[in-house]
Design an enzyme around this catalytic site. Structure first.
Site, PDB file in Angstrom:
ATOM      1  N   ASP A  95      27.790  -0.484 -45.155  1.00 51.83           N
ATOM      2  CA  ASP A  95      27.798  -0.976 -46.541  1.00 51.83           C
ATOM      3  C   ASP A  95      28.428   0.098 -47.431  1.00 51.83           C
ATOM      4  O   ASP A  95      28.538   1.267 -47.039  1.00 51.83           O
ATOM      5  CB  ASP A  95      26.387  -1.287 -47.037  1.00 51.83           C
ATOM      6  CG  ASP A  95      26.386  -1.832 -48.470  1.00 51.83           C
ATOM      7  OD1 ASP A  95      27.275  -2.643 -48.803  1.00 51.83           O
ATOM      8  OD2 ASP A  95      25.528  -1.435 -49.267  1.00 51.83           O
ATOM      9  N   SER A  96      28.791  -0.311 -48.637  1.00 57.14           N
ATOM     10  CA  SER A  96      29.310   0.668 -49.598  1.00 57.14           C
ATOM     11  C   SER A  96      28.239   1.693 -49.973  1.00 57.14           C
ATOM     12  O   SER A  96      28.568   2.778 -50.433  1.00 57.14           O
ATOM     13  CB  SER A  96      29.773  -0.047 -50.865  1.00 57.14           C
ATOM     14  OG  SER A  96      28.662  -0.675 -51.482  1.00 57.14           O
ATOM     15  N   TYR A 149      31.863  -0.768 -54.614  1.00 49.08           N
ATOM     16  CA  TYR A 149      33.123  -1.357 -54.155  1.00 49.08           C
ATOM     17  C   TYR A 149      33.489  -2.593 -54.982  1.00 49.08           C
ATOM     18  O   TYR A 149      34.652  -2.950 -55.099  1.00 49.08           O
ATOM     19  CB  TYR A 149      32.983  -1.828 -52.702  1.00 49.08           C
ATOM     20  CG  TYR A 149      33.166  -0.783 -51.625  1.00 49.08           C
ATOM     21  CD1 TYR A 149      33.143   0.582 -51.883  1.00 49.08           C
ATOM     22  CD2 TYR A 149      33.355  -1.193 -50.307  1.00 49.08           C
ATOM     23  CE1 TYR A 149      33.295   1.509 -50.864  1.00 49.08           C
ATOM     24  CE2 TYR A 149      33.522  -0.270 -49.283  1.00 49.08           C
ATOM     25  CZ  TYR A 149      33.485   1.070 -49.561  1.00 49.08           C
ATOM     26  OH  TYR A 149      33.645   1.975 -48.544  1.00 49.08           O
ATOM     27  N   GLY A 150      32.467  -3.265 -55.497  1.00 45.94           N
ATOM     28  CA  GLY A 150      32.659  -4.604 -56.050  1.00 45.94           C
ATOM     29  C   GLY A 150      33.512  -4.678 -57.293  1.00 45.94           C
ATOM     30  O   GLY A 150      33.969  -5.757 -57.667  1.00 45.94           O
ATOM     31  N   CYS A 206      27.974  -5.785 -46.151  1.00 47.27           N
ATOM     32  CA  CYS A 206      28.519  -5.678 -47.499  1.00 47.27           C
ATOM     33  C   CYS A 206      29.281  -6.966 -47.767  1.00 47.27           C
ATOM     34  O   CYS A 206      30.257  -7.274 -47.067  1.00 47.27           O
ATOM     35  CB  CYS A 206      29.460  -4.476 -47.588  1.00 47.27           C
ATOM     36  SG  CYS A 206      30.270  -4.310 -49.183  1.00 47.27           S
ATOM     37  N   ASN A 207      28.814  -7.730 -48.746  1.00 48.78           N
ATOM     38  CA  ASN A 207      29.489  -8.988 -49.055  1.00 48.78           C
ATOM     39  C   ASN A 207      30.914  -8.755 -49.523  1.00 48.78           C
ATOM     40  O   ASN A 207      31.818  -9.520 -49.210  1.00 48.78           O
ATOM     41  CB  ASN A 207      28.725  -9.727 -50.154  1.00 48.78           C
ATOM     42  CG  ASN A 207      27.410 -10.264 -49.659  1.00 48.78           C
ATOM     43  OD1 ASN A 207      27.333 -11.388 -49.183  1.00 48.78           O
ATOM     44  ND2 ASN A 207      26.371  -9.461 -49.742  1.00 48.78           N
ATOM     45  N   THR A 208      31.098  -7.689 -50.302  1.00 43.64           N
ATOM     46  CA  THR A 208      32.415  -7.420 -50.871  1.00 43.64           C
ATOM     47  C   THR A 208      33.432  -7.170 -49.751  1.00 43.64           C
ATOM     48  O   THR A 208      34.515  -7.765 -49.733  1.00 43.64           O
ATOM     49  CB  THR A 208      32.326  -6.206 -51.818  1.00 43.64           C
ATOM     50  OG1 THR A 208      31.276  -6.449 -52.771  1.00 43.64           O
ATOM     51  CG2 THR A 208      33.624  -5.976 -52.545  1.00 43.64           C
ATOM     52  N   GLU A 238      22.061   1.765 -56.840  1.00 43.50           N
ATOM     53  CA  GLU A 238      22.538   3.037 -56.253  1.00 43.50           C
ATOM     54  C   GLU A 238      21.854   4.227 -56.936  1.00 43.50           C
ATOM     55  O   GLU A 238      21.670   5.271 -56.318  1.00 43.50           O
ATOM     56  CB  GLU A 238      24.060   3.153 -56.388  1.00 43.50           C
ATOM     57  CG  GLU A 238      24.835   2.327 -55.375  1.00 43.50           C
ATOM     58  CD  GLU A 238      24.708   2.820 -53.941  1.00 43.50           C
ATOM     59  OE1 GLU A 238      24.864   4.026 -53.691  1.00 43.50           O
ATOM     60  OE2 GLU A 238      24.438   1.986 -53.045  1.00 43.50           O
ATOM     61  N   CYS A 295      25.035 -10.241 -52.613  1.00 49.16           N
ATOM     62  CA  CYS A 295      25.342  -8.818 -52.524  1.00 49.16           C
ATOM     63  C   CYS A 295      24.125  -8.176 -51.867  1.00 49.16           C
ATOM     64  O   CYS A 295      22.984  -8.475 -52.256  1.00 49.16           O
ATOM     65  CB  CYS A 295      25.567  -8.233 -53.924  1.00 49.16           C
ATOM     66  SG  CYS A 295      25.704  -6.428 -53.936  1.00 49.16           S
ATOM     67  N   THR A 296      24.371  -7.320 -50.893  1.00 49.45           N
ATOM     68  CA  THR A 296      23.236  -6.793 -50.120  1.00 49.45           C
ATOM     69  C   THR A 296      22.398  -5.790 -50.918  1.00 49.45           C
ATOM     70  O   THR A 296      21.305  -5.428 -50.482  1.00 49.45           O
ATOM     71  CB  THR A 296      23.722  -6.158 -48.806  1.00 49.45           C
ATOM     72  OG1 THR A 296      24.737  -5.195 -49.097  1.00 49.45           O
ATOM     73  CG2 THR A 296      24.252  -7.210 -47.867  1.00 49.45           C
ATOM     74  N   HIS A 297      22.891  -5.356 -52.069  1.00 47.81           N
ATOM     75  CA  HIS A 297      22.059  -4.520 -52.935  1.00 47.81           C
ATOM     76  C   HIS A 297      20.975  -5.342 -53.660  1.00 47.81           C
ATOM     77  O   HIS A 297      19.955  -4.807 -54.067  1.00 47.81           O
ATOM     78  CB  HIS A 297      22.915  -3.833 -54.009  1.00 47.81           C
ATOM     79  CG  HIS A 297      23.693  -2.644 -53.528  1.00 47.81           C
ATOM     80  ND1 HIS A 297      24.735  -2.745 -52.638  1.00 47.81           N
ATOM     81  CD2 HIS A 297      23.584  -1.320 -53.836  1.00 47.81           C
ATOM     82  CE1 HIS A 297      25.236  -1.532 -52.413  1.00 47.81           C
ATOM     83  NE2 HIS A 297      24.557  -0.651 -53.132  1.00 47.81           N
TER      84      HIS A 297
HETATM   85  N1  DGL Z   1      26.355  -4.235 -51.261  1.00 48.52           N
HETATM   86  C1  DGL Z   1      27.710  -4.624 -51.319  1.00 48.52           C
HETATM   87  C2  DGL Z   1      27.898  -6.095 -51.371  1.00 48.52           C
HETATM   88  O1  DGL Z   1      27.151  -6.768 -50.719  1.00 48.52           O
HETATM   89  C3  DGL Z   1      28.618  -3.833 -52.202  1.00 48.52           C
HETATM   90  C4  DGL Z   1      28.237  -3.649 -53.599  1.00 48.52           C
HETATM   91  C5  DGL Z   1      29.224  -2.730 -54.292  1.00 48.52           C
HETATM   92  O2  DGL Z   1      29.463  -1.630 -53.763  1.00 48.52           O
HETATM   93  O3  DGL Z   1      29.764  -3.123 -55.327  1.00 48.52           O
HETATM   94  O4  DGL Z   1      28.794  -6.611 -51.999  1.00 48.52           O
END
Ligand code: DGL
Length: 288
Positions: free
Chosen positions: A11-12, A43-44, A74-76, A153, A200-202
Site C-alpha cells: 500500500d502507499s 498516492y491518491g 491500495c485501491n489507487t 497517515e 480506499c484501504t485507509h
Molecule cells: N490506501 C490507498 C488506497 O486504497 C492509497 C491512499 C493514498 O495514498 O492516497 O487508495
C-alpha cells in the site's frame, strides 16, 4: 505441493494494514511481507504516471524478496495499474477493487451504492465499472474524499476535527445537516444510498467516525474481508498454500519508506504488540 514463501502486501502507507489484518485472520499459517510507501503517501492525489511508477518500484522490491503472490492493498494503485502489474510480473497479483465491488453489490438492497475513494480512484471509474459488471442495475455514486488519507497517515482517527472532516466529505452523498446536527435529505429518495463502499484501504481506520455520520440506515462495506477470501482462493487454485506444519506460525515483516516509529504506533493500534519487525527502506526514486 505447498509453498512456504511469504505473500507480499503493498500500500502507499498504513491503509493496507486493514487488508493485512484480514489476511492474517483468514490465513494464519501464511507468512507476509508488508510494504508501505509512507514517505510518498498519499498516492491518491498524484498523477496516474506517478502512481504507476511508485507502485512498480515497491512491487519490484517485493518480487526481489521472492514473494509467492502479491496483494495490491491500495485501491489507487489497483485502479490505475493492476493490468500493468499483471503484465510485468510472473507472480499472481490480486487487487482490492473487484472484491470490494462484489461485497457492495451483495450488500445493497435498494441497488444504490455510494463509493468514497481517492481522487485518482474516482477518476479511473474502476469501481463504477466493477460494480456494473457485477450488476448493471446498481446505481453507483462515486465521490472523492482527499482529506481522509493524510489524517490517517498522521494517526488521527478520532476527535472533533476528524469527525467534522469525515462529515464534510460525506455530505454530497448524504445531504446536509440541519441546525441540530441531524442529516436532512435534500436528495430525492431515488438517489439515497443504502450502502457505502470504502474504496480506499485507509478508510476502515476511520470506520467509527464514518458510521457515526452515515447512521444505521447505510451499510458500510470495505474490501478487506473479500480480498482475504479471494487470496485464500488464489493460493488454493495455484497450490501455493503454506505447508501444514507451518500452521499458525507465519512470519511477518513490515517495510516502510517512512518513519518507523510512526508506522509502529499505527500497526500496534491495529494488531496489538505483535508487530515488531519493521524495517526502514529507501527507494531510488525521489518523491516530488
Ligand atoms: N490506501 C490507498 C488506497 O486504497 C492509497 C491512499 C493514498 O495514498 O492516497 O487508495
Amino acid at each position: 505441493m505447498a509453498d512456504p514463501r511469504p505473500i507480499g502486501v503493498f500500500d502507499s502507507g498504513v491503509g493496507g494494514l486493514t487488508v493485512l489484518r484480514e489476511i492474517l485472520r483468514r490465513l494464519p499459517a501464511e507468512s507476509t511481507i508488508y510494504f508501505g510507501d509512507n514517505a510518498r503517501a498519499p498516492y491518491g492525489t498524484r498523477s496516474d504516471e506517478e502512481v504507476r511508477a511508485f507502485s512498480q518500484e515497491c512491487l519490484d522490491v517485493l518480487v526481489e524478496r521472492d514473494v509467492k503472490g502479491i496483494v495490491v492493498a491500495c485501491n489507487t494503485s489497483t485502479a490505475v495499474a493492476l493490468g500493468d502489474f499483471r503484465r510485468r510480473y510472473d507472480v499472481p497479483i490480486l487487487g482490492v477493487i473487484r472484491p470490494g465491488a462484489s461485497a457492495a453489490v451483495l450488500a445493497t438492497r435498494s441497488r444504490r451504492v455510494g463509493v468514497i475513494a481517492t481522487p485518482a480512484t474516482v477518476r479511473s471509474h474502476a469501481y463504477f465499472t466493477a460494480i456494473k459488471d457485477e450488476n448493471p442495475a446498481v446505481e453507483v455514486y462515486e465521490h472523492a474524499t482527499p482529506a481522509y488519507v493524510p489524517m490517517v497517515e498522521a494517526g488521527r482517527l478520532s476527535g472533533p476535527d476528524v469527525e467534522a472532516t469525515v462529515a464534510d466529505g460525506l455530505a454530497p452523498l448524504l445531504g446536509s445537516r440541519d441546525e441540530t446536527g441531524e442529516f436532512v435529505f435534500p436528495l430525492p429518495p431515488s438517489a439515497r444510498i443504502d450502502t457505502l463502499l470504502l474504496g480506499c484501504t485507509h478508510y476502515p481506520l476511520l470506520r467509527p467516525a464514518i458510521a457515526a455520520v452515515v447512521g444505521e440506515q447505510v451499510a458500510i462495506v470495505d474490501s478487506a474481508t473479500a480480498t482475504a477470501s479471494a487470496l485464500a482462493e488464489l493460493l488454493s487454485v495455484n497450490a501455493l498454500e503454506a505447508p501444514a506444519e507451518e500452521a499458525a506460525s507465519g512470519r511477518h515483516v513490515q517495510l516502510t519508506t517512512g518513519d518507523v516509529d510512526g508506522f509502529a504506533v499505527l500497526a500496534r493500534r491495529l494488531f496489538g504488540g505483535s508487530f515488531a519487525s519493521i524495517e526502514a527502506l529507501e527507494l531510488r526514486r525521489v518523491a516530488s
